[in-house]
Design a protein around this motif. Sequence first.
Motif, PDB file in Angstrom:
ATOM      1  N   GLY A   1       0.793  -1.217   0.000  1.00 37.99           N
ATOM      2  CA  GLY A   1       0.000   0.000   0.000  1.00 37.99           C
ATOM      3  C   GLY A   1       0.824   1.265   0.000  1.00 37.99           C
ATOM      4  O   GLY A   1       0.434   2.271   0.598  1.00 37.99           O
ATOM      5  N   ALA A   2       1.973   1.225  -0.667  1.00 37.20           N
ATOM      6  CA  ALA A   2       2.873   2.371  -0.669  1.00 37.20           C
ATOM      7  C   ALA A   2       2.400   3.495  -1.583  1.00 37.20           C
ATOM      8  O   ALA A   2       2.867   4.614  -1.463  1.00 37.20           O
ATOM      9  CB  ALA A   2       4.275   1.938  -1.086  1.00 37.20           C
ATOM     10  N   PHE A   3       1.484   3.196  -2.495  1.00 42.31           N
ATOM     11  CA  PHE A   3       1.008   4.218  -3.415  1.00 42.31           C
ATOM     12  C   PHE A   3      -0.360   4.709  -2.974  1.00 42.31           C
ATOM     13  O   PHE A   3      -1.196   3.943  -2.519  1.00 42.31           O
ATOM     14  CB  PHE A   3       0.904   3.662  -4.841  1.00 42.31           C
ATOM     15  N   LEU A   4      -0.572   5.982  -3.131  1.00 36.70           N
ATOM     16  CA  LEU A   4      -1.855   6.580  -2.798  1.00 36.70           C
ATOM     17  C   LEU A   4      -2.611   6.892  -4.078  1.00 36.70           C
ATOM     18  O   LEU A   4      -2.017   7.326  -5.067  1.00 36.70           O
ATOM     19  CB  LEU A   4      -1.672   7.877  -2.006  1.00 36.70           C
ATOM     20  N   GLU A   5      -3.885   6.668  -4.038  1.00 35.10           N
ATOM     21  CA  GLU A   5      -4.709   7.003  -5.200  1.00 35.10           C
ATOM     22  C   GLU A   5      -5.311   8.382  -4.946  1.00 35.10           C
ATOM     23  O   GLU A   5      -6.005   8.604  -3.952  1.00 35.10           O
ATOM     24  CB  GLU A   5      -5.816   5.981  -5.384  1.00 35.10           C
ATOM     25  N   ARG A   6      -5.019   9.301  -5.833  1.00 35.17           N
ATOM     26  CA  ARG A   6      -5.541  10.656  -5.658  1.00 35.17           C
ATOM     27  C   ARG A   6      -6.924  10.752  -6.309  1.00 35.17           C
ATOM     28  O   ARG A   6      -7.113  10.351  -7.442  1.00 35.17           O
ATOM     29  CB  ARG A   6      -4.605  11.673  -6.293  1.00 35.17           C
ATOM     30  N   VAL A   7      -7.828  11.316  -5.570  1.00 31.89           N
ATOM     31  CA  VAL A   7      -9.189  11.466  -6.037  1.00 31.89           C
ATOM     32  C   VAL A   7      -9.576  12.925  -5.916  1.00 31.89           C
ATOM     33  O   VAL A   7      -9.407  13.538  -4.867  1.00 31.89           O
ATOM     34  CB  VAL A   7     -10.152  10.591  -5.205  1.00 31.89           C
ATOM     35  N   GLU A   8     -10.073  13.479  -7.011  1.00 29.93           N
ATOM     36  CA  GLU A   8     -10.524  14.874  -6.974  1.00 29.93           C
ATOM     37  C   GLU A   8     -12.014  14.895  -6.650  1.00 29.93           C
ATOM     38  O   GLU A   8     -12.791  14.120  -7.198  1.00 29.93           O
ATOM     39  CB  GLU A   8     -10.280  15.537  -8.332  1.00 29.93           C
ATOM     40  N   VAL A   9     -12.369  15.781  -5.765  1.00 29.59           N
ATOM     41  CA  VAL A   9     -13.763  15.924  -5.376  1.00 29.59           C
ATOM     42  C   VAL A   9     -14.232  17.283  -5.861  1.00 29.59           C
ATOM     43  O   VAL A   9     -13.669  18.324  -5.501  1.00 29.59           O
ATOM     44  CB  VAL A   9     -13.923  15.820  -3.846  1.00 29.59           C
ATOM     45  N   ALA A  10     -15.262  17.267  -6.698  1.00 29.27           N
ATOM     46  CA  ALA A  10     -15.808  18.520  -7.231  1.00 29.27           C
ATOM     47  C   ALA A  10     -16.960  18.958  -6.340  1.00 29.27           C
ATOM     48  O   ALA A  10     -17.832  18.173  -5.981  1.00 29.27           O
ATOM     49  CB  ALA A  10     -16.297  18.307  -8.646  1.00 29.27           C
ATOM     50  N   ARG A  11     -16.906  20.222  -5.951  1.00 26.22           N
ATOM     51  CA  ARG A  11     -17.998  20.783  -5.134  1.00 26.22           C
ATOM     52  C   ARG A  11     -19.021  21.407  -6.067  1.00 26.22           C
ATOM     53  O   ARG A  11     -18.694  22.128  -6.985  1.00 26.22           O
ATOM     54  CB  ARG A  11     -17.462  21.835  -4.186  1.00 26.22           C
ATOM     55  N   THR A  12     -20.259  21.122  -5.769  1.00 28.23           N
ATOM     56  CA  THR A  12     -21.329  21.697  -6.609  1.00 28.23           C
ATOM     57  C   THR A  12     -22.170  22.661  -5.853  1.00 28.23           C
ATOM     58  O   THR A  12     -22.215  22.725  -4.676  1.00 28.23           O
ATOM     59  CB  THR A  12     -22.250  20.586  -7.167  1.00 28.23           C
TER      60      THR A  12
END
Length: 72
Positions: free
Chosen positions: A61-72
Motif C-alpha cells: 500500500g505504498a502508493f496513494l490514489e488521488r481522487v478529486e472531489v468537485a464541489r457543486t
Amino acid sequence: MTINGPVYEAVGAFAPGGGVNALLEWSDKISERILTSTMRNEHMKPADRLKASEMLAKTYGAFLERVEVART
C-alpha cells in the motif's frame, strides 16, 4: 470451500487451522518472497527488477490514489 489432500496438509504446515484464509495468507507470503528475490537478483533485466519493486510496493500500500472531489 473445503480443501483436502496434499494441499490441505501443505497449508496446515504454514498456517495452523488450514482453510481458505490460511491458503490466501500462504499465497501472499510466497508472492512476496518471489517479488523480493526478483527485485534483488542482479542477473535479471532492470525492467523486470523495477516491475517487481513496483508490485511489491503496491502489496504494502505504498502508493496513494488521488481522487478529486468537485464541489457543486
